[in-house]
Design a protein around this motif. Structure first.
Motif, mmCIF file in Angstrom:
data_model
loop_
_atom_site.group_PDB
_atom_site.id
_atom_site.type_symbol
_atom_site.label_atom_id
_atom_site.label_comp_id
_atom_site.label_asym_id
_atom_site.label_seq_id
_atom_site.Cartn_x
_atom_site.Cartn_y
_atom_site.Cartn_z
ATOM 1 N N VAL A 69 50.983 -1.810 74.094
ATOM 2 C CA VAL A 69 51.608 -3.049 74.575
ATOM 3 C C VAL A 69 51.347 -4.169 73.568
ATOM 4 C CG1 VAL A 69 51.651 -4.762 76.443
ATOM 5 C CG2 VAL A 69 51.355 -2.330 76.974
ATOM 6 N N LEU A 113 53.626 -3.704 70.692
ATOM 7 C CA LEU A 113 54.954 -4.184 71.071
ATOM 8 C C LEU A 113 55.025 -5.711 70.924
ATOM 9 C CD1 LEU A 113 57.654 -3.129 72.404
ATOM 10 C CD2 LEU A 113 56.747 -4.093 74.522
ATOM 11 N N ALA A 157 55.460 -6.578 67.306
ATOM 12 C CA ALA A 157 56.847 -6.303 66.914
ATOM 13 C C ALA A 157 57.785 -7.371 67.485
ATOM 14 C CB ALA A 157 57.266 -4.921 67.395
ATOM 15 N N THR A 158 57.555 -7.741 68.748
ATOM 16 C CA THR A 158 58.380 -8.780 69.371
ATOM 17 C C THR A 158 58.287 -10.077 68.571
ATOM 18 O OG1 THR A 158 57.927 -7.804 71.529
ATOM 19 C CG2 THR A 158 58.812 -10.038 71.518
ATOM 20 N N LEU A 183 62.157 -7.585 75.595
ATOM 21 C CA LEU A 183 60.812 -7.477 75.035
ATOM 22 C C LEU A 183 59.800 -8.406 75.716
ATOM 23 C CD1 LEU A 183 61.861 -7.013 71.314
ATOM 24 C CD2 LEU A 183 61.033 -5.284 72.912
ATOM 25 N N GLY A 212 56.694 -6.955 77.911
ATOM 26 C CA GLY A 212 55.321 -7.326 77.552
ATOM 27 C C GLY A 212 54.644 -8.057 78.703
#
Ligand code: PHE
Length: 464
Positions: A90, A93, A96-97, A398, A402
């Motif tokens: 997470v 992520l 990346a977000t 996203l 998250g």
């Protein structure tokens, strides 16, 4: 464990609150919120938005800062330590977000530089009588080289701050820019309230008209509360990780949420007061987010607003400041990941992260017409191009995903003992009830966020 230099910290709670408020207050408040308020016919939508901020935004803000302060680590390490190894995903992520978000956010931030420069010029030479606002904006966004220069300049500013560190860079810059931002906003508010459209604007924003509220509007308010509070990708976990244990999580979170909400409302009052002062203007407002800020307003400053030539450059300076204190926090998520998890030095980390993300920024900048293949492909329904696709991905998928991870983790994985010891640690304000927070983070927030995702996945809604 490799030998580590001691972790940099905010000098005080005030330093943290300004930096985190700087992250929260950004283009979301000035570019998105006024537009979606307009699009949803004001009144009831604003009320629902306030409810979302209180019922979902504040509990998750508390959870993110709690996780950051407890673990003193950036997002991947923090989630691994607080929730378990697998939760590092997470966190990944979130990083990346952040990269995708900064990819398109920097493009809009770059436009503020262009409008600041224009306004400075007009204030000296006079506003051109034949200015075609829509055409001028179109020419700007489709001009590839100009897009690249503007966004590169903004990215360079962002990297420079993150490069200088938490205390000497981020805190120092936000402590200078945020008070300036509040000052300019106050000046604009006083002026706007003196204009003819102020009454209509206040009515539009604050008079609830439940007949016009739609379910899409409710979900849009909910989705926007993530974006505007910088939640769902670990920005607040990262900033919270520089907060010392002596400082209260709850008080800090409450301040950030209140300031962000206040600024969104004030900005909306200002913009609508100006727009409603011109008869028939609201009919021309179009359906694009960019329109209000970059097409409608510039001309009105010079033709309608008292002291316009003075206030117009200040206004775009304000938008630029707000954007910068947000881009800093997004880059910091990626940079601090490289620093904490990959052992890279801060200077190198900020250059690498900034460089890599700038590739995305450049592509987004060229995807508004400058370069056909990037501008015309359609992935999500009606919106074409990389810029729109990124915004859609971040706002609809996203950040909610998250956020769902964080609210489930803080509510169901972390034990009552642990979260209670962090929140009710003697620093909390008197109004705070631990049981209330736990109820919201376990039940209310997950259900609300799941509703956004359900609407997007099952019903194909689009809130970007
Ligand atoms: N909150 C920022 C804004 O309103 C955007 C942002 C989102 C910043 C997520 C950091 C993380 O403009």
């Amino acid at each position: 464990m490799p030998a580590q230099t001691p972790r940099d910290h905010w000098s005080s709670r005030f330093g943290f609150v300004l930096a985190a408020a700087g992250s929260a207050i950004g283009l979301g408040n000035l570019w998105k919120f006024p537009f979606i308020t307009w699009d949803n016919r004001g009144g009831a939508f604003v009320l629902v938005y306030l409810a979302c901020i209180a019922a979902v935004g504040l509990p998750i803000m508390i959870a993110e800062i709690l996780i950051g302060r407890r673990t003193q680590k950036s997002v991947v390490g923090a989630l691994q330590e607080a929730l378990g190894r697998g939760w590092g995903l997470v966190g990944g992520l979130g990083v990346a977000t952040g990269c995708i978000l900064l990819g398109y956010y920097t493009v809009v931030a770059g436009w503020t530089l262009s409008y600041l420069a224009r306004c400075l010029r007009w204030s000296f030479t006079g506003f051109p009588a034949d200015y075609d606002a829509g055409a001028a904006f179109g020419a700007l966004v489709t001009d590839g080289p100009v897009q690249l220069v503007l966004s590169a300049a903004f990215m360079a500013l962002t990297v420079a701050v993150v490069y200088s560190g938490v205390g000497k860079g981020i805190e120092r810059v936000t402590k200078t820019l945020m008070p300036a931002l509040f000052g300019i906003l106050l000046l604009l508010l006083v002026t706007a309230l003196s204009m003819d459209g102020a009454g209509e604007a206040l009515g539009f924003i604050f008079r609830p008209n439940f007949g016009e509220l739609t379910w899409d509007g409710v979900l849009e308010a909910l989705g926007h509360s993530f974006f505007t509070l910088s939640l769902g990708m670990g920005a607040m976990i990262t900033y919270g990780s520089y907060l010392s244990r002596r400082e209260s999580v709850v008080r800090s979170a409450a301040w950030v949420v209140v300031l962000d909400t206040l600024i969104a409302l004030v900005a909306t009052v200002i913009m609508f007061s100006v727009i409603f002062s011109v008869a028939g203007m609201s009919d021309h407002l179009g359906r694009s987010t960019a329109g209000m800020l970059f097409i409608t307003l510039p001309a009105l400053f010079y033709t309608e607003v008292p002291f316009g030539p003075l206030l117009a450059p200040l206004f775009y300076l304000l938008v630029g400041f707000a954007a910068l204190t947000s881009t800093i926090s997004i880059l910091e998520v990626a940079a601090s990941y490289l620093i904490d998890q990959r052992g890279v030095s801060r200077k190198k980390a900020s250059l690498i992260a900034g460089g890599v993300i700038f590739v995305l920024t450049a592509l987004c900048g060229l995807s508004l017409g400058a370069w056909g293949p990037l501008s015309n492909f359609v992935v999500f329904g009606q919106k074409a191009g990389l810029f729109a696709t990124f915004d859609h991905l971040v706002s609809n998928w996203l950040l909610p995903i998250g956020g769902l991870g964080i609210t489930l983790g803080a509510g169901w994985v972390m034990t009552r003992e642990v979260t209670r010891a962090e929140l009710a640690d003697g620093t909390q304000p008197r109004w705070f009830r631990y049981g209330m927070w736990r109820f919201f983070i376990r039940y209310v927030s997950p259900v609300a966020v799941a509703a956004i995702l359900l609407a997007v996945i099952v019903f194909g809604r689009d809130f970007s």
